[in-house]
Design an enzyme around this catalytic site. Structure first.
Site, PDB file in Angstrom:
ATOM      1  N   ARG A 208       0.839  -1.206   0.000  1.00  0.00           N
ATOM      2  CA  ARG A 208       0.000   0.000   0.000  1.00  0.00           C
ATOM      3  C   ARG A 208       0.868   1.248   0.000  1.00  0.00           C
ATOM      4  O   ARG A 208       1.952   1.273   0.579  1.00  0.00           O
ATOM      5  CB  ARG A 208      -0.895   0.023   1.244  1.00  0.00           C
ATOM      6  CG  ARG A 208      -1.907  -1.101   1.307  1.00  0.00           C
ATOM      7  CD  ARG A 208      -3.115  -0.819   0.449  1.00  0.00           C
ATOM      8  NE  ARG A 208      -4.197  -1.771   0.713  1.00  0.00           N
ATOM      9  CZ  ARG A 208      -5.373  -1.729   0.114  1.00  0.00           C
ATOM     10  NH1 ARG A 208      -5.640  -0.800  -0.776  1.00  0.00           N
ATOM     11  NH2 ARG A 208      -6.301  -2.621   0.399  1.00  0.00           N
TER      12      ARG A 208
ATOM     13  N   ASP B 259      45.696 -26.021  -7.609  1.00  0.00           N
ATOM     14  CA  ASP B 259      44.802 -27.124  -7.265  1.00  0.00           C
ATOM     15  C   ASP B 259      44.965 -28.163  -8.381  1.00  0.00           C
ATOM     16  O   ASP B 259      45.530 -27.861  -9.445  1.00  0.00           O
ATOM     17  CB  ASP B 259      43.360 -26.595  -7.191  1.00  0.00           C
ATOM     18  CG  ASP B 259      42.346 -27.705  -6.977  1.00  0.00           C
ATOM     19  OD1 ASP B 259      42.620 -28.607  -6.165  1.00  0.00           O
ATOM     20  OD2 ASP B 259      41.294 -27.681  -7.645  1.00  0.00           O
TER      21      ASP B 259
END
Length: 740
Positions: free
Chosen positions: A15, A500
């Site tokens: 609203r 990695d």
């Protein structure tokens, strides 16, 4: 607060903060007294804010109302049909989400027509936002009516800066699953940059739902999702403290105080005000007061209970039934206990003027606020602000968000009538002894955490979250950045490479035990370690045995099991870097075995400091769901222990908390000074290395996702290409430096 130089604040709520009244053919539009817009005050103006919300206006009057709202109030109305609003607002918002979010799921209705209306209305809102928003605007979405709106806005405005704040509680994940569209709702909300709640409890419940139901973990309240960071936090909403604190000095309020005091006389005044709603515990409050009257005949006529219920959602059957129950209960209590000249309950069904509300706050001896569940409950804060540190007892439900801040109040279980009665009796017999001190302490907190400060904190955190996303956003290693890196490599003497293995030097293989060597990779590494001044470390989650087999003839230093074991390039034996403790495995292994048997193709890998459940080879379409379930079980089981759960590429690993790749860098590599460092990795376990590398290092994440790494490469195959380019720069080690 440091103000931004550009951009507006677009506030979105169900609203608009306006009241609309029609008199004849003309509409009178006024800003609501109180509420978010009034409380924000100058903050709202500083940001040149505009407001988007629903306005319930007949079709023939909409254009005129729209122009007036935009011109005079900077409010932009959304108009929807009566049928659509019924299904969206009365339906999904208030028959489905409202009870569910308040853990009262027995009142929830689950209708696909409601859900479709909810989606449709939020798409209408998104269209309006897209038409109004400018690139530097901040979009602040409020409440459960618009949880899917962030997604629809981002689809139209990919770079939109969005904060979402939920003003209700958030339920536990098992209740969330009762909603047939819970995945869609949660996923859509995660298009926000910041998601806020009143309390850490609600924020934690949301994070738990996202983790358990969607599989997205968080790090200190930050969810890393693809190329974005979403922050989830607690922002306890405050009130306009100055307005309430000073109100009792106004003539209208003083007049109301005199009238009420004359009616109350010397009696103890108990006051409560709440909207008509089953979450507010109104019937429970009446039942507690009835018990007080029954058990305390000596105090009975010395108290009066002023109960105000503000009308709300009266077109919903459940609310009409609640209203009838309240009316009947008040009537029965007054009939049973009332005598000539005294009735125990003053019952008002309607709105109170601001002056009368403040007057009740000022002279009330006891404020009774016992919601079954409440997002915050600002009434409690308003009462304390008006009291100004004077005598008065706030009896507050432990299930109200405000109880997390106002712990000096009489915090009670709303279902414990005996405790409520005891608190009332104690106050009356001691004449409120000690309450003034507690009220002063709470008042200071309320003053400090005002509604303006709440809004400032939310916007500050939203901008911080956006900046963090920008910092961590994928940045492809382009030719310019690559050239800078290669130039530094050429002109350096002491170089460190950290790689990695799986997903970085070689592609991820469906068989976790696969250890076939890649000839191009092995060849490149051999050349790299052959260059004077180069140190090469392979830091992997693999076991010692596996790394020995792969790198048997390559002169690189090896770190196994995420940093638990280390073998220097010139050594033959491994050395442990952490205490090897595997007693915990006896508790975890049986669970992993159950899931390995349950999901065909999954397998368990046992290493010295960890246990890993791999499901790369699982072909079942439900593999991800099974993994999610196992991950949640392991996370709960290892909470408050020295174990952690690490999610890899199609794997879940349990290990000691003190094991990490980042720690391996700090222990094994950081003591040597290097003038060139390059680290490359592909999953979450590599982030700990990226975080601790010194300034000036080069870090690369394989894959286009958010990372602490400085750059990203699109896929693993680009890693080998990069190694070849580095090797092509290697003519004579340090030649250019010598020439300089």
């Amino acid at each position: 607060m440091e103000m931004r130089n550009k951009g507006r604040l677009i506030i979105i709520s169900n609203r608009l903060p306006l009241s609309i009244k029609k008199s004849g053919k003309e509409y009178t539009i006024e800003q609501n007294v109180g509420g978010l817009a009034t409380g924000l005050g100058s903050f709202y103006k500083d940001y040149n804010a505009l407001w988007i919300g629903w306005a319930d206006v007949p079709a023939q009057d909409r254009e005129g109302v729209r122009r007036k709202m935009e011109r005079e109030f900077n409010c932009y109305p959304i108009f929807i049909s009566e049928k659509l609003s019924e299904r969206y607002y009365e339906g999904f918002a208030n028959k489905t989400l409202w009870p569910l979010f308040h853990s009262l799921h027995m009142h929830s209705s689950y209708s696909s027509s409601y859900w479709k209306a909810y989606e449709r209305v939020n798409k209408i809102f998104a269209q309006r936002v897209a038409a109004l928003a400018k690139p530097d605007d901040i979009i602040w979405i409020n409440d459960y009516h618009h949880m899917v709106l962030p997604k629809y806005i981002k689809q139209k405005l990919p770079d939109a800066r969005i904060g979402f704040f939920l003003h209700t509680p958030f339920p536990t994940y098992d209740l969330v699953t009762m909603l047939p569209w819970y995945k869609e709702l949660l996923e859509a909300s995660l298009y926000s940059d910041l998601i806020g709640f009143h309390t850490y409890g609600y924020a934690s419940a949301f994070l738990e739902s996202v983790r358990v139901l969607l599989g997205y973990d968080n790090y200190a309240g930050r969810i890393i999702l693809n190329d974005r960071v979403i922050k989830v936090g607690a922002f306890p909403m405050g009130i306009d403290y100055r307005k309430f604190r000073s109100a009792s000095n106004k003539p209208k309020v003083r007049s109301e105080i005199r009238r009420i005091r004359k009616s109350v006389g010397p009696k103890t005044l108990i006051f409560s005000i709440s909207r008509l709603d089953y979450t507010k515990g109104i019937l429970r409050q009446l039942s507690s007061f009835k018990k007080f009257l029954s058990e305390n005949p000596q105090l009975r006529h010395k108290a009066v209970y002023a109960l105000t219920v503000v009308p709300s959602r009266e077109n919903l059957k459940l609310y009409r039934m609640l209203k009838r129950s309240i009316d009947e209960m008040v009537g029965k209590i007054n009939s049973r206990y009332g005598v000539r000249g005294w009735i125990p309950i003053w019952y008002t069904y309607g709105k109170l003027s601001f002056s009368r509300l403040v007057a009740f706050y000022k002279i009330a001896d006891i404020m009774l606020t016992l919601p079954i569940k409440d997002g915050m409950n600002l009434v409690a804060k308003e009462f304390l602000a008006v009291k100004g540190g004077g005598k008065g007892l706030l009896i507050l439900s432990q299930t109200a968000g405000a109880a997390k801040e106002l712990f000096e109040a009489a915090v009670v279980n709303p279902n414990d009538e005996d405790e409520v009665v005891r608190r009332i009796r104690e106050y009356m017999t001691t004449k409120g002894k000690g309450t003034a001190i507690a009220n002063k302490n709470m008042m200071r907190k309320i003053e400090e955490l005002s509604i303006r400060r709440w809004a400032e904190r939310f916007i500050e955190d939203l901008e911080t979250s956006i900046r963090l996303s920008n910092v961590m956003a994928p940045r492809v290693l382009d030719s310019s950045s690559e050239g800078t890196m290669l130039s530094k490599y050429r002109n350096s003497r002491k170089r460190l490479f950290i790689f990695d293995y799986d997903g970085t030097l070689i592609p991820i293989h469906r068989d976790y035990a696969y250890a076939k060597r890649s000839a191009p990779v092995i060849g490149a590494l051999k050349k790299l370690v052959g260059v004077d001044g180069n140190s090469v470390f392979v830091v992997s989650g693999r076991s010692r045995k596996s790394l020995d087999r792969i790198f048997k003839d390559v002169n690189v230093s090896l770190v196994a099991e995420h940093g638990a074991w280390f073998k220097p390039h010139d050594a033959t034996a491994w050395e442990s870097t952490v205490p090897i403790d595997d007693k915990w495995k006896a508790e975890i292994m049986p669970i992993l075995r159950i899931y390995a048997e349950r999901l065909k193709g999954s397998a368990i890998e046992q290493k010295d400091v960890s246990l890993t459940w791999h499901y790369r080879a699982a072909k079942s379409p439900n593999a991800s769901d099974v993994a999610l379930e196992l991950g949640n079980i392991l996370t709960n089981l290892t909470a408050n222990s020295n174990l952690k759960v690490v999610y890899g590429k199609k794997s879940i690993e349990v290990m000691n908390t003190y094991v990490s790749k980042g720690m391996s860098y700090l222990k094994l590599m950081s003591n040597t000074k290097h003038d060139f460092i390059l680290a490359i990795g592909d999953d979450s376990s590599d982030e700990s290395i990226f975080e601790v590398l010194p300034k000036g290092s080069f870090s690369i994440k394989v894959g286009m996702s958010v990372s602490n790494a400085k750059y990203n490469l699109k896929s693993q195959r680009y890693v080998v290409r990069l190694l070849r380019k580095i090797l092509s720069e290697t003519k004579q080690p340090g030649a250019e430096a010598d020439a300089a």
